[in-house]
Design a protein around this motif. Structure first.
Motif, mmCIF file in Angstrom:
data_model
loop_
_atom_site.group_PDB
_atom_site.id
_atom_site.type_symbol
_atom_site.label_atom_id
_atom_site.label_comp_id
_atom_site.label_asym_id
_atom_site.label_seq_id
_atom_site.Cartn_x
_atom_site.Cartn_y
_atom_site.Cartn_z
ATOM 1 N N TRP A 3 -32.385 38.071 33.721
ATOM 2 C CA TRP A 3 -33.557 38.929 33.717
ATOM 3 C C TRP A 3 -33.747 39.540 32.340
ATOM 4 O O TRP A 3 -32.784 39.870 31.656
ATOM 5 C CB TRP A 3 -33.366 40.039 34.761
ATOM 6 N N PRO A 5 -35.897 42.513 30.109
ATOM 7 C CA PRO A 5 -36.811 43.657 30.153
ATOM 8 C C PRO A 5 -37.998 43.378 29.232
ATOM 9 O O PRO A 5 -37.849 43.422 28.016
ATOM 10 C CB PRO A 5 -35.957 44.814 29.629
ATOM 11 N N LEU A 6 -39.123 43.039 29.798
ATOM 12 C CA LEU A 6 -40.261 42.629 28.968
ATOM 13 C C LEU A 6 -41.247 43.768 28.817
ATOM 14 O O LEU A 6 -41.551 44.466 29.776
ATOM 15 C CB LEU A 6 -40.962 41.425 29.597
ATOM 16 N N ASN A 149 -42.060 38.482 36.470
ATOM 17 C CA ASN A 149 -41.359 39.756 36.694
ATOM 18 C C ASN A 149 -40.040 39.819 35.932
ATOM 19 O O ASN A 149 -39.028 40.294 36.455
ATOM 20 C CB ASN A 149 -41.134 39.993 38.198
ATOM 21 N N GLY A 150 -40.062 39.313 34.700
ATOM 22 C CA GLY A 150 -38.889 39.428 33.851
ATOM 23 C C GLY A 150 -37.921 38.259 33.932
ATOM 24 O O GLY A 150 -36.991 38.165 33.147
#
Length: 170
Positions: A3, A5-6, A149-150
């Protein structure tokens, strides 16, 4: 995988602001794979209409000499609220050169003299630099690169998109 964090920042986006699915595409207007991927992106958007927000982030590759001028042109169009029209026209253009880019500006009914000035403006340049810095932090070096969603989506198949989206909604 994993994942990420965008932070899309002020990148152009389309779809509900509070959509449960956020798809971020790092792309290059001159990249043949980016151009090819547009069909599947449209399918995903249609299938999840009202539930998906699409964000476009720029990663113009150095080997594509028209990628950066096209990105600047699209962001200048964004300042007139016409980013997505310009985006679609760039990807469906038979070839990408300065004449074609100027033709698109007229076709999507921009104020062309303002657009010409904005292309080389600091805000446009800063937005592109930010996108490219974010891509570099993520270790991205090829386009297109997608995140749902990342989570990074590696293959562009409808089946994989469905899985990614189901996973993202958990």
């Amino acid at each position: 995988g994993g994942w990420f964090p965008l932070d899309p920042g002020a990148a152009p986006s389309i779809g509900p602001k509070d959509a449960p699915i956020v798809m971020i595409e790092y792309s290059d207007f001159q990249c043949p794979y980016c151009k090819k991927s547009q069909d599947i992106i449209h399918q995903v958007e249609q299938k999840y209409e009202g539930k998906i927000r699409k964000v476009f982030m720029h990663l113009p590759l150095q080997m594509h000499k028209m990628a950066l001028p096209a990105a600047k042109a699209a962001m200048a169009a964004h300042l007139q609220g016409k980013f997505w029209e310009f985006h679609d026209a760039l990807f469906s253009a038979p070839k990408l050169d300065e004449d074609e880019i100027v033709k698109i500006a007229s076709a999507v009914e921009l104020d062309v003299s303002r657009w010409q000035k904005d292309r080389d403006s600091l805000p446009v340049d800063q937005q592109l630099q930010q996108d490219m810095q974010k891509a570099s932090k993520l270790g991205l070096s090829s386009t297109p690169s997608f995140f749902v969603n990342g989570y990074k989506v590696l293959q562009l198949t409808m089946q994989l998109w469905r899985l990614a989206i189901v996973f993202a909604l958990l």
